[in-house]
Scaffold this active site. Sequence first.
Site, PDB file in Angstrom:
ATOM      1  N   GLU A  29       1.718 -13.633  16.317  1.00 46.76           N
ATOM      2  CA  GLU A  29       2.042 -12.532  17.219  1.00 46.76           C
ATOM      3  C   GLU A  29       1.994 -11.200  16.477  1.00 46.76           C
ATOM      4  O   GLU A  29       2.618 -11.059  15.424  1.00 46.76           O
ATOM      5  CB  GLU A  29       3.448 -12.756  17.810  1.00 46.76           C
ATOM      6  CG  GLU A  29       3.505 -13.985  18.704  1.00 46.76           C
ATOM      7  CD  GLU A  29       4.909 -14.558  18.844  1.00 46.76           C
ATOM      8  OE1 GLU A  29       5.881 -13.881  18.502  1.00 46.76           O
ATOM      9  OE2 GLU A  29       5.014 -15.721  19.298  1.00 46.76           O
ATOM     10  N   LEU A  58       2.591 -14.805  23.156  1.00 44.85           N
ATOM     11  CA  LEU A  58       3.911 -15.036  22.575  1.00 44.85           C
ATOM     12  C   LEU A  58       4.293 -16.502  22.806  1.00 44.85           C
ATOM     13  O   LEU A  58       4.816 -16.845  23.862  1.00 44.85           O
ATOM     14  CB  LEU A  58       4.895 -14.094  23.269  1.00 44.85           C
ATOM     15  CG  LEU A  58       6.114 -13.656  22.489  1.00 44.85           C
ATOM     16  CD1 LEU A  58       6.722 -12.427  23.149  1.00 44.85           C
ATOM     17  CD2 LEU A  58       7.141 -14.757  22.407  1.00 44.85           C
ATOM     18  N   GLU A  60       5.363 -19.607  20.179  1.00 43.35           N
ATOM     19  CA  GLU A  60       5.451 -20.197  18.834  1.00 43.35           C
ATOM     20  C   GLU A  60       5.006 -21.655  18.782  1.00 43.35           C
ATOM     21  O   GLU A  60       4.372 -22.082  17.829  1.00 43.35           O
ATOM     22  CB  GLU A  60       6.886 -20.079  18.300  1.00 43.35           C
ATOM     23  CG  GLU A  60       7.275 -18.676  17.853  1.00 43.35           C
ATOM     24  CD  GLU A  60       7.629 -17.764  19.015  1.00 43.35           C
ATOM     25  OE1 GLU A  60       7.801 -18.262  20.149  1.00 43.35           O
ATOM     26  OE2 GLU A  60       7.736 -16.536  18.801  1.00 43.35           O
ATOM     27  N   HIS A 129      17.151 -13.038  13.440  1.00 41.13           N
ATOM     28  CA  HIS A 129      16.121 -12.405  12.621  1.00 41.13           C
ATOM     29  C   HIS A 129      16.426 -12.506  11.134  1.00 41.13           C
ATOM     30  O   HIS A 129      15.718 -11.968  10.316  1.00 41.13           O
ATOM     31  CB  HIS A 129      15.953 -10.930  12.996  1.00 41.13           C
ATOM     32  CG  HIS A 129      15.268 -10.705  14.311  1.00 41.13           C
ATOM     33  ND1 HIS A 129      15.777 -11.164  15.497  1.00 41.13           N
ATOM     34  CD2 HIS A 129      14.107 -10.077  14.617  1.00 41.13           C
ATOM     35  CE1 HIS A 129      14.960 -10.808  16.490  1.00 41.13           C
ATOM     36  NE2 HIS A 129      13.940 -10.155  15.977  1.00 41.13           N
TER      37      HIS A 129
END
Lengths: 320, 351
Positions: A29, A58, A60, A129
């Site tokens: 991405e 998008l 995964e 994150h």
Amino acid sequence: MAQLNMVQAINQALADEMARDDRVVLLGEDLGRDGGVFRVTEGLQERFGPERVLDTPLCESAIMGAAVGMAAYGLRPVPEIQFMGFTYSAFEQLFAHAARLRSRSRGRFSCPLVVRTPYGGGIKAPELHEESTEAIFCHIPGLKVVVPSGPYSAKGLLLAALRDPDPVLFLEPTRLYRMIKEEVPEGDYQLELGKARLARKGSAVTVVAWGSMLERVLKSVDGYDAEVIDLLTLNPLDLETLLASVQKTGRAVIVHEAIKTCGLGAEIAATLAEEAMLHLRAPILRVTAPDVPVPLAKLIDQYLPGPDRIRAALDEVLKY
Amino acid sequence: MPEEILATFQIKRLSVLNENGSADLSLMPELSADEIWRMYQLMVLARCFDERAVSLQREGRLGTYPPIRGQEAAQVGSAFALKASDWVFPSFREMGAHLTLGYPIPQLLQYWGGDERAQKTPPDLNIFPFCVAVGSQIPHAVGAALAIRYRRDPAAVVVYFGDGATSKGDFHEAMNMAGVYQLPVVFICQNNQWAISVPLKGQTASASLAQKALGYGFEGVQVDGNDILAVYRATLNALEKARSGAGPTFLECLTYRMADHTTADDAGRYRSDEEVALWSGRDPILRLERFLAASGAWTPEQGRVVKDEAIALIDRAVGEMEAAPHPSPAELFDGVLATLTQRQAEQRKGR
């Protein structure tokens, strides 16, 4: 030699390998036109074209699954998962397929891919994150797990990973991306996967670390006669280097930013207890994050092992 | 501001042979009499293989096995359209496709007997190992199609899955990616109408599965999955389209799983005898027999010969399968990595 940061070193490794081997294809991405959210793949789509640096939807799981099909067909895909926390959507593809394809097909198909993903805490990013769940991946046979600790090791390990015949998870410590500059040779050099590096010599205690913790450990051991091992490959572990050091020092402290329970430190400590019991002079200590989810920025410094906790562990084992 | 209609759509359903075995000649695919006879032989072979596998499981000579009874036309018809250069990504219930493509029969039995060595596809067949995790093989097909596109190879990819797989994220992610890149891949859903105990209406609220393709920007067609000529025609068209660069196709082969989900399942707990009886009347093998009989190309006697030949072939395969040596514990480590880790190497030696 040029002084590069880790982002530049990884970019150089990818560019060199793509120029050398037309089987290498990047997909993920925002890594094409945008050059990736950390700019690691900057300029590669311009140079190699959109067929070799694919901006994907998008998705995964499909990124990982498509990479499995590409690898089996004979390419060398390099799927990028934007953050380690997003690999969770791709677990099934990574665990049930990438890691098992060679074994399931008894060698008829193999899966030489390199999953690149930024990992680790300390960058003031949102939830999921800043994950550091490398131990989960180390539990899966058939998957190698590699973590560089600086620009030099990043390039050398990535070039080795790109030529490895099996799937490799390449974890890039986000906090270090632009923190450290090192001399990085131009051109080709490889650091063998499965080999740890002696980052500092010492004789009283062995400290084991990897990724962004290495930098913290090296800053914390001033004044101690500590030997520091930079693991570099988390699976397979370099047992030889670990054992040789602990047999010499008789003490071990393992520092990782992942949580304690079932962290990789547990595996290392158990192995040292099995293989080097008679050399140990003190209990093996682990300095880790507490068993809680990775917090947001306000508490990240309390979560990540810092110099105080690392020194406290060193003082503790040196009492024996 | 007025509301506008942004999209309307139609979904085609293709059938060539009706239940009485009469064909719509305008839709007949180009097939020689020999080729149709070969299709018939393969469907009978698939049926006999299946019956034998179930009985071997009952005798304890195979492990859990997923029957294909009722789906022979969908499997043989689609695989018959493939070229050797195409790539195939099966689920776990495509033994009819394997038999059509020439996968060694002893090896098929060996796999269900619990021997992983059987997943080593012969080098001349581009067939991926059986995929037990539902739907997770669909992105692999898309990846192979990406590689074909990158290599400019004149090949296409087929991926098989069931109706249950269309509820999975991987189905949607892969279909979406195939649509975005317009890849040479044919998605073949064998809609056998039951995902273990949950019927189609428990998997989807849409009127057909085929229409899902439109959401991803390519064609979806429903095919009578018990009609081998329709399945063959639709697959051939989709493969030619894929190889010519015109993008993916989704084929929904509407069929029926006449047996249990696996030998560990009892379909009597969740579906009626009437439903099973209704679909027994739509048996894909009977249908082709009726078609062939109408032109004098099939007689009960010839049918018996075909069946006897299939049974003889399977008898030999069972013998071969059971004569294969038991795998050694060291074979646990085969192919885990190209080079075993130090720890694996020690464990292989029994340490």
